[in-house]
Design an enzyme around this catalytic site. Structure first.
Site, PDB file in Angstrom:
ATOM      1  N   ASP A  51      41.308  36.393  99.423  1.00 50.63           N
ATOM      2  CA  ASP A  51      40.656  37.019  98.273  1.00 50.63           C
ATOM      3  C   ASP A  51      39.304  36.342  98.036  1.00 50.63           C
ATOM      4  OD1 ASP A  51      40.968  38.823  95.783  1.00 50.63           O
ATOM      5  OD2 ASP A  51      40.233  36.921  95.016  1.00 50.63           O
ATOM      6  N   TYR A  56      31.391  34.638  94.100  1.00 46.48           N
ATOM      7  CA  TYR A  56      31.808  33.261  94.380  1.00 46.48           C
ATOM      8  C   TYR A  56      30.761  32.511  95.219  1.00 46.48           C
ATOM      9  CZ  TYR A  56      36.335  35.230  92.970  1.00 46.48           C
ATOM     10  OH  TYR A  56      37.346  35.877  92.297  1.00 46.48           O
ATOM     11  N   LYS A  85      34.575  41.768  96.339  1.00 44.63           N
ATOM     12  CA  LYS A  85      34.456  42.438  95.030  1.00 44.63           C
ATOM     13  C   LYS A  85      33.010  42.835  94.757  1.00 44.63           C
ATOM     14  CE  LYS A  85      38.243  39.512  93.437  1.00 44.63           C
ATOM     15  NZ  LYS A  85      38.087  38.184  94.032  1.00 44.63           N
ATOM     16  N   HIS A 118      34.705  44.227  90.444  1.00 44.87           N
ATOM     17  CA  HIS A 118      35.094  42.901  89.941  1.00 44.87           C
ATOM     18  C   HIS A 118      35.385  42.929  88.441  1.00 44.87           C
ATOM     19  CE1 HIS A 118      34.444  38.359  90.889  1.00 44.87           C
ATOM     20  NE2 HIS A 118      35.370  38.505  89.977  1.00 44.87           N
TER      21      HIS A 118
HETATM   22  P1  NAP Z   1      45.009  29.380  90.560  1.00 42.58           P
HETATM   23  O1  NAP Z   1      45.462  29.957  91.843  1.00 42.58           O
HETATM   24  O2  NAP Z   1      45.722  29.748  89.315  1.00 42.58           O
HETATM   25  O3  NAP Z   1      45.101  27.778  90.588  1.00 42.58           O
HETATM   26  C1  NAP Z   1      44.195  27.007  91.180  1.00 42.58           C
HETATM   27  C2  NAP Z   1      44.352  25.569  90.682  1.00 42.58           C
HETATM   28  O4  NAP Z   1      45.667  25.059  90.884  1.00 42.58           O
HETATM   29  C3  NAP Z   1      43.416  24.697  91.424  1.00 42.58           C
HETATM   30  O5  NAP Z   1      42.945  23.722  90.529  1.00 42.58           O
HETATM   31  C4  NAP Z   1      44.276  24.035  92.497  1.00 42.58           C
HETATM   32  O6  NAP Z   1      43.704  22.792  92.797  1.00 42.58           O
HETATM   33  C5  NAP Z   1      45.624  23.947  91.792  1.00 42.58           C
HETATM   34  N1  NAP Z   1      46.800  24.150  92.672  1.00 42.58           N
HETATM   35  C6  NAP Z   1      46.909  24.994  93.709  1.00 42.58           C
HETATM   36  N2  NAP Z   1      48.142  24.936  94.233  1.00 42.58           N
HETATM   37  C7  NAP Z   1      48.848  24.038  93.503  1.00 42.58           C
HETATM   38  C8  NAP Z   1      50.174  23.545  93.562  1.00 42.58           C
HETATM   39  N3  NAP Z   1      51.023  23.988  94.469  1.00 42.58           N
HETATM   40  N4  NAP Z   1      50.543  22.608  92.653  1.00 42.58           N
HETATM   41  C9  NAP Z   1      49.675  22.153  91.721  1.00 42.58           C
HETATM   42  N5  NAP Z   1      48.396  22.586  91.615  1.00 42.58           N
HETATM   43  C10 NAP Z   1      47.983  23.536  92.507  1.00 42.58           C
HETATM   44  O7  NAP Z   1      43.408  29.589  90.468  1.00 42.58           O
HETATM   45  P2  NAP Z   1      42.368  30.714  90.184  1.00 42.58           P
HETATM   46  O8  NAP Z   1      41.192  30.308  90.967  1.00 42.58           O
HETATM   47  O9  NAP Z   1      42.247  30.890  88.714  1.00 42.58           O
HETATM   48  O10 NAP Z   1      42.962  32.069  90.772  1.00 42.58           O
HETATM   49  C11 NAP Z   1      43.207  32.245  92.158  1.00 42.58           C
HETATM   50  C12 NAP Z   1      42.219  33.195  92.832  1.00 42.58           C
HETATM   51  O11 NAP Z   1      42.192  34.449  92.153  1.00 42.58           O
HETATM   52  C13 NAP Z   1      40.746  32.747  92.801  1.00 42.58           C
HETATM   53  O12 NAP Z   1      40.471  31.720  93.729  1.00 42.58           O
HETATM   54  C14 NAP Z   1      40.062  34.056  93.103  1.00 42.58           C
HETATM   55  O13 NAP Z   1      40.151  34.357  94.479  1.00 42.58           O
HETATM   56  C15 NAP Z   1      40.902  35.031  92.273  1.00 42.58           C
HETATM   57  N6  NAP Z   1      40.348  35.260  90.907  1.00 42.58           N
HETATM   58  C16 NAP Z   1      39.889  36.506  90.594  1.00 42.58           C
HETATM   59  C17 NAP Z   1      39.345  36.767  89.348  1.00 42.58           C
HETATM   60  C18 NAP Z   1      38.845  38.147  89.006  1.00 42.58           C
HETATM   61  O14 NAP Z   1      38.121  38.305  87.994  1.00 42.58           O
HETATM   62  N7  NAP Z   1      39.212  39.155  89.774  1.00 42.58           N
HETATM   63  C19 NAP Z   1      39.264  35.746  88.393  1.00 42.58           C
HETATM   64  C20 NAP Z   1      39.756  34.476  88.720  1.00 42.58           C
HETATM   65  C21 NAP Z   1      40.311  34.258  89.980  1.00 42.58           C
HETATM   66  P3  NAP Z   1      43.442  22.316  94.327  1.00 42.58           P
HETATM   67  O15 NAP Z   1      42.403  23.219  94.919  1.00 42.58           O
HETATM   68  O16 NAP Z   1      42.958  20.925  94.123  1.00 42.58           O
HETATM   69  O17 NAP Z   1      44.784  22.399  94.985  1.00 42.58           O
END
Ligand code: NAP
Length: 363
Positions: A51, A56, A85, A118
């Protein structure tokens, strides 16, 4: 959502999307090269759904990782499901295909698997990713999303993307697209914030009724980028119920949060740039949560949204806000924005949404 043998879901246009995806968003402080390294690790451990987004600003690095893994024979292009996106400055129909072509050039790919809007909020088009006026306020634009959607349909017909969808749409905005006269293709998905504290059960029900896949972001409790998320937000992965279920299954709370989504028919994204956690996040197919576990996790819902720093116009138009949320607008002080290292976002994020119960929060 019927799962097939390859851990994918069939989309309403006949293509397949892997139910577990690798997230690539990282704050500006993280070197872009980390996205390149982490994407290669993700592919090595088995992730096939990536994704990404123009916004980004790391598609070059992610694309480089994909091409390296294709060139050394680890994967074929057809094995990868790549999402990009359409950013808010490109919502005018004439900018849609050029925007996708820009991403494809950065990626070094001929097509993407999924191209999604997006945000359902348009900003002034141009070179600035966050266009601002003289006073530093984001300049929005008025674009009919149905016209944007027709331009996405043309990208699919041109073979530049296999599927098209949306992100951060509420059910009314989805209906607007679905009821558009002359609709050629339905959105295959709606990517939204979704985790045990904001389980989106009503939106999920609606999406399922329309054969639209709900894709969960921030499923692990979000990136906690201070630009987007209040620092006093609860840590999802420290939740006692999630931890009790994890202990019972001898798994991590992160694995439980991801498995929860897959079992309720949600495609789930997991971002990590850490090798150990990338591996851990892929290990969610060898165990199953019981109906009691699922019920206990369902019980954690509190309509709590991590991504709180939103624009006024996006709020007025109603995206992001899911059914059942009670929100009011609160002004954010400029002082904090000046101290914010991510100043380019500051005015755009000049408002925040907060549940009425959090009225006393100062920020
Ligand atoms: P997330 O997946 O909820 O969590 C990421 C955080 O959790 C990071 O700080 C990561 O740190 C940590 N983490 C990952 N695996 C873990 C585990 N097994 N145990 C403990 N901590 C863990 O993050 P998100 O970035 O908010 O969402 C994921 C993806 O969704 C984004 O990267 C993006 O591709 C997409 N997204 C889309 C939108 C939109 O508007 N469409 C908005 C936000 C996000 P480390 O890297 O240090 O492991």
């Amino acid at each position: 959502m019927a799962l097939n043998h390859s851990r994918s879901v069939k989309l309403n246009d006949g293509h397949f999307m892997p139910v577990l995806g690798f997230g690539t968003f990282a704050s500006d402080e993280v070197p872009k090269s980390k996205a390149w390294e982490a994407t290669k690790v993700a592919i090595d451990v088995g992730f096939r759904h990536i994704d990404a987004a123009f916004f980004y600003q790391n598609e070059e690095e992610v694309g480089k990782a994909l091409r390296e893994k294709m060139e050394n024979g680890t994967v074929k292009r057809a094995d990868i499901f790549y999402t990009t996106k359409l950013w808010s400055t490109f919502l005018r129909p004439e900018f849609v295909q050029p925007a996708l072509e820009k991403s494809l050039t950065k990626l070094g790919l001929d097509y993407v698997d999924l191209f999604i809007i997006h945000w359902p909020v348009a900003m002034k088009s141009g070179d600035e990713i966050l266009p601002k006026d003289a006073s530093g306020k984001i300049i929005f634009d008025t674009v009919d999303l149905r016209d944007t959607w027709e331009a996405l349909e043309k990208c699919k017909d041109a073979g530049l993307t296999k599927s098209i969808g949306v992100s951060n749409f509420n059910h009314k905005q989805l209906e607007m697209i679905l009821n558009k006269p002359g609709l050629k293709y339905k959105p295959v998905c709606n990517q939204v914030e979704c985790h045990p504290y904001l389980n989106q059960s009503k939106l999920l029900e609606f999406c399922k009724s329309k054969d639209i896949v709900l894709v969960a972001y921030s499923a692990l409790g979000s990136h906690r980028d201070p630009n987007w998320v209040e620092k006093d937000s609860p840590y999802l992965l420290e939740d006692p119920i999630l931890n009790a279920v994890a202990k019972k299954h001898k798994r991590s709370p992160g694995q439980i949060a991801l498995r929860y989504q897959v079992q309720r028919g949600v495609v789930v994204l997991a971002k990590s740039f850490n090798e150990k956690r990338i591996k851990e996040n892929f290990q969610i197919f060898e165990f199953e949560l019981t109906p009691e576990d699922m019920k206990a996790i369902d019980g954690l819902n509190r309509n709590f949204r991590y991504a709180k720093l939103l624009s006024r116009s996006s709020l007025l138009e109603g995206p992001w806000i899911s059914e059942g949320d009670r929100y009011i607008l609160v002004e954010r002080t400029c002082e904090k924005q000046q101290q914010n290292p991510y100043r380019h976002h500051s005015h755009w994020l000049g408002m925040r949404v907060t549940p009425a119960a959090e009225m006393t929060t100062t920020f």
